[in-house]
Scaffold this motif. Structure first.
Motif, PDB file in Angstrom:
ATOM      1  N   LEU A  70       0.824  -1.207   0.000  1.00  0.00           N
ATOM      2  CA  LEU A  70       0.000   0.000   0.000  1.00  0.00           C
ATOM      3  C   LEU A  70       0.863   1.264   0.000  1.00  0.00           C
ATOM      4  CD1 LEU A  70      -2.819  -0.995   2.529  1.00  0.00           C
ATOM      5  CD2 LEU A  70      -3.022  -0.772   0.042  1.00  0.00           C
ATOM      6  N   SER A  71       1.941   1.241   0.771  1.00  0.00           N
ATOM      7  CA  SER A  71       2.836   2.401   0.812  1.00  0.00           C
ATOM      8  C   SER A  71       3.495   2.639  -0.541  1.00  0.00           C
ATOM      9  CB  SER A  71       3.914   2.204   1.889  1.00  0.00           C
ATOM     10  OG  SER A  71       3.344   2.128   3.163  1.00  0.00           O
ATOM     11  N   PHE A  72       3.901   1.562  -1.177  1.00  0.00           N
ATOM     12  CA  PHE A  72       4.536   1.660  -2.492  1.00  0.00           C
ATOM     13  C   PHE A  72       3.578   2.251  -3.526  1.00  0.00           C
ATOM     14  CE2 PHE A  72       4.735  -1.034  -6.472  1.00  0.00           C
ATOM     15  CZ  PHE A  72       5.605  -0.191  -7.147  1.00  0.00           C
ATOM     16  N   VAL A  73       2.365   1.714  -3.610  1.00  0.00           N
ATOM     17  CA  VAL A  73       1.392   2.199  -4.591  1.00  0.00           C
ATOM     18  C   VAL A  73       0.994   3.639  -4.277  1.00  0.00           C
ATOM     19  CG1 VAL A  73      -0.901   1.846  -5.569  1.00  0.00           C
ATOM     20  CG2 VAL A  73       0.534  -0.128  -5.022  1.00  0.00           C
ATOM     21  N   SER A  74       0.806   3.937  -2.988  1.00  0.00           N
ATOM     22  CA  SER A  74       0.433   5.292  -2.588  1.00  0.00           C
ATOM     23  C   SER A  74       1.492   6.305  -3.002  1.00  0.00           C
ATOM     24  CB  SER A  74       0.220   5.350  -1.074  1.00  0.00           C
ATOM     25  OG  SER A  74      -0.011   6.678  -0.653  1.00  0.00           O
ATOM     26  N   LEU A  75       2.766   5.971  -2.752  1.00  0.00           N
ATOM     27  CA  LEU A  75       3.852   6.884  -3.112  1.00  0.00           C
ATOM     28  C   LEU A  75       3.948   7.056  -4.621  1.00  0.00           C
ATOM     29  CD1 LEU A  75       6.174   8.585  -1.958  1.00  0.00           C
ATOM     30  CD2 LEU A  75       7.664   6.590  -2.244  1.00  0.00           C
ATOM     31  N   ALA A  76       3.775   5.975  -5.363  1.00  0.00           N
ATOM     32  CA  ALA A  76       3.822   6.049  -6.828  1.00  0.00           C
ATOM     33  C   ALA A  76       2.719   6.968  -7.354  1.00  0.00           C
ATOM     34  CB  ALA A  76       3.687   4.653  -7.434  1.00  0.00           C
ATOM     35  N   PHE A  77       1.512   6.824  -6.830  1.00  0.00           N
ATOM     36  CA  PHE A  77       0.398   7.685  -7.243  1.00  0.00           C
ATOM     37  C   PHE A  77       0.695   9.148  -6.899  1.00  0.00           C
ATOM     38  CE2 PHE A  77      -3.192   4.261  -7.090  1.00  0.00           C
ATOM     39  CZ  PHE A  77      -2.666   3.689  -8.222  1.00  0.00           C
ATOM     40  N   PHE A  78       1.235   9.359  -5.700  1.00  0.00           N
ATOM     41  CA  PHE A  78       1.515  10.726  -5.256  1.00  0.00           C
ATOM     42  C   PHE A  78       2.555  11.394  -6.148  1.00  0.00           C
ATOM     43  CE2 PHE A  78       4.043  13.600  -2.447  1.00  0.00           C
ATOM     44  CZ  PHE A  78       3.090  14.596  -2.327  1.00  0.00           C
ATOM     45  N   PHE A  79       3.650  10.687  -6.443  1.00  0.00           N
ATOM     46  CA  PHE A  79       4.688  11.270  -7.297  1.00  0.00           C
ATOM     47  C   PHE A  79       4.153  11.543  -8.699  1.00  0.00           C
ATOM     48  CE2 PHE A  79       8.609   9.538  -4.822  1.00  0.00           C
ATOM     49  CZ  PHE A  79       8.453  10.554  -3.907  1.00  0.00           C
ATOM     50  N   LYS A  80       3.286  10.675  -9.193  1.00  0.00           N
ATOM     51  CA  LYS A  80       2.676  10.902 -10.503  1.00  0.00           C
ATOM     52  C   LYS A  80       1.852  12.187 -10.491  1.00  0.00           C
ATOM     53  CE  LYS A  80       0.730  10.338 -14.548  1.00  0.00           C
ATOM     54  NZ  LYS A  80       1.458  10.829 -15.749  1.00  0.00           N
ATOM     55  N   VAL A  81       1.045  12.368  -9.453  1.00  0.00           N
ATOM     56  CA  VAL A  81       0.201  13.557  -9.360  1.00  0.00           C
ATOM     57  C   VAL A  81       1.037  14.812  -9.168  1.00  0.00           C
ATOM     58  CG1 VAL A  81      -1.611  14.681  -8.003  1.00  0.00           C
ATOM     59  CG2 VAL A  81      -1.782  12.246  -8.528  1.00  0.00           C
ATOM     60  N   VAL A  82       2.092  14.728  -8.364  1.00  0.00           N
ATOM     61  CA  VAL A  82       2.979  15.873  -8.142  1.00  0.00           C
ATOM     62  C   VAL A  82       3.546  16.375  -9.469  1.00  0.00           C
ATOM     63  CG1 VAL A  82       5.260  16.503  -7.252  1.00  0.00           C
ATOM     64  CG2 VAL A  82       3.592  15.441  -5.739  1.00  0.00           C
ATOM     65  N   GLN A  83       3.817  15.451 -10.375  1.00  0.00           N
ATOM     66  CA  GLN A  83       4.369  15.823 -11.676  1.00  0.00           C
ATOM     67  C   GLN A  83       3.341  16.507 -12.566  1.00  0.00           C
ATOM     68  OE1 GLN A  83       5.895  12.093 -13.202  1.00  0.00           O
ATOM     69  NE2 GLN A  83       7.835  12.285 -12.113  1.00  0.00           N
ATOM     70  N   ASP A  84       2.040  16.288 -12.288  1.00  0.00           N
ATOM     71  CA  ASP A  84       0.998  16.724 -13.215  1.00  0.00           C
ATOM     72  C   ASP A  84       0.181  17.929 -12.762  1.00  0.00           C
ATOM     73  OD1 ASP A  84       1.750  14.687 -14.904  1.00  0.00           O
ATOM     74  OD2 ASP A  84       0.186  13.297 -14.213  1.00  0.00           O
ATOM     75  N   ILE A  85       0.107  18.182 -11.452  1.00  0.00           N
ATOM     76  CA  ILE A  85      -0.701  19.303 -10.963  1.00  0.00           C
ATOM     77  C   ILE A  85       0.154  20.172 -10.050  1.00  0.00           C
ATOM     78  CG2 ILE A  85      -2.755  17.824 -11.076  1.00  0.00           C
ATOM     79  CD1 ILE A  85      -2.841  17.865  -8.018  1.00  0.00           C
TER      80      ILE A  85
END
Length: 276
Positions: A70-85
């Motif tokens: 869960l931590s891995f997927v959560s961090l991956a999603f967060f970094f993806k969003v940080v790059q886009d918004i």
């Protein structure tokens, strides 16, 4: 207690810079950024665990593995969003994680949740939807990903709370590192070789993440959670400043209102729990 507050300020500053590095590395695949974030912690923590004979596997393998995934997927999603918004928007929306933590703890740990806690959570989630509704830079896909990231972080909080003293805290962190390193390697075909000063940024993202974790842990050890937890929201202030100065990100009245509602709801929840 004073030292605990200082340590929390250092932790939030370190995490804010880590988030900044993740946005700066927007030309890299998010999974590559996750890899360097986890590896930067692993190279310091794992040898220490070996020397101090801290359990690598632990006793509750299923829960530890679930926490790591869960931590891995959560961090991956967060970094993806940080790059886009905008950086501030991503950080503010991820602050909804305690909402999911309270709800999941209510159902799975049978923790008592007071009426005004439910109200504080409604305030925070309202703020999140206000941000999405008025800031068109937050696309639907990014909003879904960041809310899923928050949901997974909330689940992680509940798992860690359940494990409590049952597992060494480094054992718990180790599962996050291992799942992140191994999981991100499945996307290695999307990676590219860093060049020039990019090597500095990818090294910093790991060391800053480690520093943030260490000082965050120390802060909670030295002071009551209800005292130092609200200081964590300084991370949003840093994000807004960095976003404005480095990425020319600005916000109108209503997006700021949305952010304030998220923070207000979360701080109110902490205050209610402190009052007992």
């Amino acid at each position: 207690m004073k030292k605990g507050i200082i340590f929390m300020l250092i932790a939030t500053f370190a995490f804010a810079w880590m988030n900044l590095m993740a946005k700066y590395l927007k030309d890299f695949h998010p999974m590559q950024v996750v890899f360097f974030r986890a590896m930067g912690t692993f190279v310091f923590i794992f040898p220490y665990m070996i020397v101090k004979k801290v359990p690598i596997i632990g006793k509750h393998v299923f829960l530890l593995s679930t926490r790591g995934l869960l931590s891995f997927v959560s961090l991956a999603f967060f970094f993806k969003v940080v790059q886009d918004i905008p950086l501030g928007s991503a950080v503010a929306l991820r602050y909804t994680a305690p909402i999911f933590s309270v709800v999941l703890a209510f159902f799975f740990l049978k923790e008592n949740v007071k009426f005004w806690q439910w109200m504080s959570l409604i305030i925070a989630i309202t703020g999140a939807f206000v941000m999405k509704g008025v800031d068109f830079r937050i696309d639907t896909n990014s909003f879904i990903l960041i809310m899923l990231s928050s949901l997974f972080v909330g689940a992680v909080f509940v798992i860690v709370r359940y494990l409590g003293s049952k597992e060494h805290y480094l054992t718990i962190i180790n599962y996050f590192m291992m799942f992140s390193i191994i999981g991100s390697l499945f996307f290695i075909h999307t990676w590219r070789m860093p060049i020039g000063e990019e090597w500095l940024w990818i090294c910093l993202i790991g060391t800053l993440g480690l520093a943030g974790q260490v000082f965050l842990t120390k802060s909670f050890q030295l002071a009551e959670a209800s005292t130092v937890a609200p200081i964590k929201y300084m991370e949003l202030v840093y994000a807004l400043i960095f976003g404005f100065l480095l990425f020319n990100e600005s916000y109108g009245f209503w997006p700021i209102v949305g952010m304030l509602l998220v923070v207000l709801g979360m701080v109110l929840n902490i205050w209610i729990k402190r009052k007992g």
